[in-house]
Structures are given as C-alpha cells and as structure tokens.
Design a protein around this motif. Sequence first.
Motif, mmCIF file in Angstrom:
data_model
loop_
_atom_site.group_PDB
_atom_site.id
_atom_site.type_symbol
_atom_site.label_atom_id
_atom_site.label_comp_id
_atom_site.label_asym_id
_atom_site.label_seq_id
_atom_site.Cartn_x
_atom_site.Cartn_y
_atom_site.Cartn_z
ATOM 1 N N UNK A 76 -0.010 1.248 -17.085
ATOM 2 C CA UNK A 76 0.949 0.937 -16.027
ATOM 3 C C UNK A 76 0.532 -0.287 -15.203
ATOM 4 N N UNK A 77 1.528 -1.092 -14.892
ATOM 5 C CA UNK A 77 1.316 -2.348 -14.190
ATOM 6 C C UNK A 77 1.951 -2.276 -12.808
ATOM 7 N N UNK A 78 1.250 -2.854 -11.828
ATOM 8 C CA UNK A 78 1.723 -2.816 -10.447
ATOM 9 C C UNK A 78 1.578 -4.204 -9.827
ATOM 10 N N UNK A 99 -5.555 4.825 -5.484
ATOM 11 C CA UNK A 99 -6.184 5.192 -4.212
ATOM 12 C C UNK A 99 -7.138 4.098 -3.753
ATOM 13 N N UNK A 100 -7.875 3.544 -4.705
ATOM 14 C CA UNK A 100 -8.814 2.476 -4.366
ATOM 15 C C UNK A 100 -8.072 1.229 -3.887
ATOM 16 N N UNK A 101 -6.979 0.882 -4.595
ATOM 17 C CA UNK A 101 -6.203 -0.301 -4.205
ATOM 18 C C UNK A 101 -5.596 -0.109 -2.811
ATOM 19 N N UNK A 102 -5.183 1.114 -2.523
ATOM 20 C CA UNK A 102 -4.608 1.367 -1.195
ATOM 21 C C UNK A 102 -5.666 1.136 -0.115
ATOM 22 N N UNK A 103 -6.845 1.728 -0.291
ATOM 23 C CA UNK A 103 -7.890 1.562 0.720
ATOM 24 C C UNK A 103 -8.343 0.108 0.815
ATOM 25 N N UNK A 104 -8.694 -0.461 -0.342
ATOM 26 C CA UNK A 104 -9.297 -1.792 -0.336
ATOM 27 C C UNK A 104 -8.279 -2.887 -0.016
ATOM 28 N N UNK A 105 -7.240 -2.941 -0.824
ATOM 29 C CA UNK A 105 -6.312 -4.075 -0.711
ATOM 30 C C UNK A 105 -5.308 -3.894 0.438
ATOM 31 N N UNK A 106 -4.648 -2.734 0.433
ATOM 32 C CA UNK A 106 -3.553 -2.571 1.399
ATOM 33 C C UNK A 106 -4.075 -2.327 2.809
ATOM 34 N N UNK A 107 -5.083 -1.476 2.940
ATOM 35 C CA UNK A 107 -5.601 -1.195 4.282
ATOM 36 C C UNK A 107 -6.594 -2.259 4.748
ATOM 37 N N UNK A 108 -7.554 -2.632 3.873
ATOM 38 C CA UNK A 108 -8.609 -3.545 4.317
ATOM 39 C C UNK A 108 -8.436 -5.007 3.894
ATOM 40 N N UNK A 109 -7.390 -5.274 3.110
ATOM 41 C CA UNK A 109 -7.100 -6.672 2.772
ATOM 42 C C UNK A 109 -8.047 -7.306 1.764
ATOM 43 N N UNK A 112 -8.881 -5.876 -5.211
ATOM 44 C CA UNK A 112 -9.818 -5.166 -6.110
ATOM 45 C C UNK A 112 -9.845 -5.917 -7.435
ATOM 46 N N UNK A 113 -10.723 -6.922 -7.525
ATOM 47 C CA UNK A 113 -10.626 -7.845 -8.664
ATOM 48 C C UNK A 113 -10.834 -7.177 -10.022
ATOM 49 N N UNK A 114 -11.573 -6.067 -10.043
ATOM 50 C CA UNK A 114 -11.795 -5.372 -11.320
ATOM 51 C C UNK A 114 -10.500 -4.943 -11.996
ATOM 52 N N UNK A 115 -9.492 -4.658 -11.218
ATOM 53 C CA UNK A 115 -8.244 -4.146 -11.800
ATOM 54 C C UNK A 115 -7.167 -5.213 -11.946
ATOM 55 N N UNK A 116 -7.473 -6.445 -11.474
ATOM 56 C CA UNK A 116 -6.444 -7.500 -11.499
ATOM 57 C C UNK A 116 -6.255 -8.003 -12.917
ATOM 58 N N UNK A 117 -5.001 -8.096 -13.366
ATOM 59 C CA UNK A 117 -4.732 -8.655 -14.693
ATOM 60 C C UNK A 117 -3.988 -9.993 -14.623
ATOM 61 N N UNK A 118 -3.433 -10.300 -13.462
ATOM 62 C CA UNK A 118 -2.769 -11.594 -13.293
ATOM 63 C C UNK A 118 -2.585 -11.874 -11.810
ATOM 64 N N UNK A 119 -2.560 -13.177 -11.461
ATOM 65 C CA UNK A 119 -2.216 -13.531 -10.077
ATOM 66 C C UNK A 119 -1.207 -14.662 -10.095
#
Lengths: 121, 189
Positions: A76-78, A99-109, A112-119
């Motif tokens: 799944x892609x987000x 859950x990790x993306x919510x804490x790290x990216x959404x809450x703390x800005x 999470x580069x480990x899960x990034x597949x494109x920017x």
Amino acid sequence: MKTLADLKKIREKAQEEMKLRGSSVRIKIVVGMGTSGIAMGAREVMKTFLEEISNRNLTDVIVTQTGEKGLSSLEPVVDLIEEDKPKVTYGNMTPDKVKKVVVEHIVNGRIVSDYVVATGN
Amino acid sequence: MQDISLHLLDIIENSVRAAAKNIKVRVIKDHKQNLLRVIVEDDGVGMDTGTLEMAQNPFYSSKEKRAKKVGLGIPLFKQNAELANGCFNMTSEPGFGTVLTADFELDHIDRMPLGNLKDTLLGVIIGHPDVDYQITLLSREKGREQSFHFSTAAIKEELGDIPLTYPDVIEYIDQSLQEGIQNTNMEVV
Ligand SMILES: Nc1ncnc2c1ncn2[C@@H]1O[C@H](COP(=O)(O)OP(=O)(O)O)[C@@H](O)[C@H]1O
Ligand SMILES: [Mg+2]
C-alpha cells in the motif's frame, strides 16, 4: 443510538476549536485504494490513519482514498501532502508503519526516510 | 481478496473513479432464501455494452498501460460469487450509472466470509467526502427482519464546513456503523 443531535454537539465543539486554532488543513494524506493496494492491506492502512487521527485528536489533517497510482510492487502506498513542501510518498505501508509516520512525520515534522519511495510530484 | 467486504471496497472505488456522486450499497442476508446479496448502485459515467462485457473479463482494464496487471477486481468478485453457487450481474447505462449485484449461497461451504464491513464503509465515506452514500443492511432470520439505513448527506449537511476527518466525526460514523452492523447481525458472517 447515535443521532443527529450528537452531530450538532460535535459541530459546535469543532467550531469553537476552529475559532481558536483556525480551520486550516496542515497535512493531506492520500491512501492508494486500487485493487492491488486493497489486496496488499490498504484498507487497514486507511483504518489506522483514522484511528490515530481520532486517538490523538489531530484536527488539522485530512485523509482521502484514491485509485491505483501504478506503483503496484510498493502497495500500500500513501502520499503526504503539505503546503509549500514536496509531496512525500510512503510505500509498503503497514498499520505499524502508519503509527510511526503519524508520530514522526505528522506530529513531529520529521520525514521517516526508511519508508519513503518517492518525493516531489 | 480474502472476503466480501474487500471486494465491496474495490467495487465502490470503481464507482468513485467513474465520477459517481451518489452510491447506494445494500447488503442483504436472508436465511430463508439461503442468500447473501451485495448490491452497489452508482450514478457514475456508466459503460457501453463492450466495456461492460470486457470489465467482467480478466484481461481488461480501461487504464491501458496496466491492462494485464489490473482489471481483475470485477472478474475475481464474479468468480467468488459463482464458487458459492451464486450469481453475478452488472448492468450499466452510459451517462446514467451502473448496478452490480453479487449473490452468494449463504451456507455454501465455499462462500467467502463477509469480512469487516465497517472498515470498508468507514474508509469510503471519509475517504471520499464528496460522494453521498446510502447504505442499507438488511437481515431476515427466523421471520424477523432487522434493517439499518445510513445516509451521509444528512450528516454532511449537519456538519457544514467541519470535515469528515474531524476526530469526533470519525468516531461518530464508526459507532453508527458498528451499531447497524451489530443490529443486523453482520459482524461475523
Ligand atoms: N462502476 C463503474 N462505472 C463505470 N465504469 C466502470 C465501473 N466499474 C468498472 N468500470 C470499467 O471497467 C474497467 C475494469 O474495472 P476493474 O476490473 O475494476 O479494473 P480497474 O479498476 O483496475 O480498471 C474500469 O477500468 C472501468 O472502465
Ligand atoms: Mg477496479
């Protein structure tokens, strides 16, 4: 039983909050929900975002679903879309990764580069 | 797809992609008729006869590039209905919309489970806030009929500019669906 009166209370509460914090959407989350995404667990990914938003009372985030984006092997892609920032696409998502993306990216800005597949777009 | 609720999600996503503004979902469980029926009706762009036929064929998708990879959602749903001695029907009218009906023999040993109806419905309602849904769950068992109707238009009107993703709204929709699913005994089917 849930009634429309309950909704009225929710609306009043939300409107009060918006007066204080403004009504801007800070982050838009788009979950890929094509056939292969669904088969790979995209519905559970969507559900986890909704749970996290609800549990953490995140009022400046919205989540939508979209069709396939041609990244079948990464489903799944987000996508996380923030104003004035390049779009970040996370792949091979699971409820735990959400859950990790919510804490790290959404809450703390912090992306999470480990899960990034494109920017970018 | 492991269960009917995941197929349902896939089918609703097709309707959304077909630019539907109104989607009706009905799930009917009838013990006397030994029937589990799922109906999805949309007012999207519809399909002509050729597209309709090809959509039910495993090697077709209008998204040409990936024609061989995807376009399996409908054929697989059809196959799963037929495996449970059921039948599958899709009718469409270009410019007006599409109706899909999947029937399963309720007690058939090869019938796939209904699965998590709530997560499917919650996701499509919140994930496509511009679509109005009318959801009906109906169960007939031992001469008793239980039904649940859920319409999102009234909810959105009541909410005004509050988004469906607002935390309390998520909870409201989640709980409403939960109650409806419980009352119609569609939790574990
Ligand atoms: N509800 C619908 N309304 C209009 N067209 C549809 C609908 N469902 C399916 N189709 C058409 O049938 C094709 C095949 O659908 P599907 O098997 O789900 O594959 P995909 O969604 O990956 O294209 C779609 O590309 C679309 O052209
Ligand atoms: Mg499809």
